[in-house]
Scaffold this active site. Structure first.
Site, PDB file in Angstrom:
ATOM      1  N   ARG A 145     -12.838  -1.792   1.204  1.00  0.00           N
ATOM      2  CA  ARG A 145     -12.680  -1.111  -0.074  1.00  0.00           C
ATOM      3  C   ARG A 145     -12.973  -2.027  -1.251  1.00  0.00           C
ATOM      4  O   ARG A 145     -13.590  -1.638  -2.218  1.00  0.00           O
ATOM      5  CB  ARG A 145     -11.256  -0.556  -0.207  1.00  0.00           C
ATOM      6  CG  ARG A 145     -10.958   0.552   0.757  1.00  0.00           C
ATOM      7  CD  ARG A 145      -9.482   0.873   0.815  1.00  0.00           C
ATOM      8  NE  ARG A 145      -8.767  -0.296   1.323  1.00  0.00           N
ATOM      9  CZ  ARG A 145      -7.613  -0.741   0.878  1.00  0.00           C
ATOM     10  NH1 ARG A 145      -6.981  -0.108  -0.066  1.00  0.00           N
ATOM     11  NH2 ARG A 145      -7.058  -1.827   1.382  1.00  0.00           N
ATOM     12  N   SER A 195      -3.155   2.401   3.915  1.00  0.00           N
ATOM     13  CA  SER A 195      -1.966   2.758   4.689  1.00  0.00           C
ATOM     14  C   SER A 195      -0.696   2.325   3.978  1.00  0.00           C
ATOM     15  O   SER A 195       0.323   3.025   4.023  1.00  0.00           O
ATOM     16  CB  SER A 195      -2.036   2.139   6.092  1.00  0.00           C
ATOM     17  OG  SER A 195      -3.066   2.744   6.834  1.00  0.00           O
ATOM     18  N   LYS A 232       3.439  -7.304  14.041  1.00  0.00           N
ATOM     19  CA  LYS A 232       3.533  -6.641  12.743  1.00  0.00           C
ATOM     20  C   LYS A 232       4.748  -5.728  12.717  1.00  0.00           C
ATOM     21  O   LYS A 232       5.163  -5.196  13.729  1.00  0.00           O
ATOM     22  CB  LYS A 232       2.268  -5.804  12.480  1.00  0.00           C
ATOM     23  CG  LYS A 232       1.050  -6.627  12.145  1.00  0.00           C
ATOM     24  CD  LYS A 232      -0.077  -5.709  11.712  1.00  0.00           C
ATOM     25  CE  LYS A 232      -1.273  -6.496  11.223  1.00  0.00           C
ATOM     26  NZ  LYS A 232      -2.331  -5.583  10.745  1.00  0.00           N
TER      27      LYS A 232
END
Length: 160
Positions: free
Chosen positions: A91, A128, A41
């Protein structure tokens, strides 16, 4: 003693993550925050920086909470730490869809269980990615991240 792992890249950790940790502490004896190295990443912070930030966030929760880094499969880390349960924050429905695939594969690989928790209403809008975007424009991070994390973000983006 029931130990759980709360895994992620946490780049950066935010108040939604802290909410899940605090609520997990009320349910379990020990919470191990497992921060993935994730070399594939494109991360803003190094593993060491992310460990440092999360440790600062949970300092008051010690010794019930530990923060550790890992590289490789989560189930291998769990086996080494003798943990059988994963806690994941979700979420939105899209989060759940992705997390369900991972949970099913972790169960197939190692027989571990995953518990999904929704963040409190005050934090459900935080990610984030959004935090990084706001920080990159030197925006106000109050209510999104711990003050220490805000300081580190400001340093990273040269916001003074």
């Amino acid at each position: 003693m029931i130990k759980v792992v709360y895994p992620g890249t946490f780049d950066p950790p935010h108040l939604g993550h802290l909410d899940i940790v605090k609520r997990s502490c009320a349910l379990f004896d020990k919470v191990v925050i497992a921060i993935a190295k994730s070399p594939r990443k494109n991360l803003l912070f190094s593993l060491e920086e992310r460990l440092d930030m999360f440790r600062a966030m949970v300092e008051e929760l010690s010794p019930k909470v530990e923060v550790k880094g890992f590289d490789g499969l989560l189930v291998d880390f769990m086996k080494k730490e003798d943990i059988k349960v994963i806690v994941r924050g979700v979420r939105l429905f899209t989060d759940f869809e992705y997390e369900l695939q991972i949970a099913l594969n972790n169960n197939n690989l190692a027989g571990v269980e995953t518990i999904f928790m929704m963040p409190s209403q005050d934090y459900i809008h935080i990610s984030s990615t959004i935090v990084r975007d706001i920080a990159s424009y030197c925006g106000n991070l109050e209510g999104l991240v711990h003050p220490y994390v805000a300081k580190k973000l400001k340093e990273k983006f040269g916001c003074f």
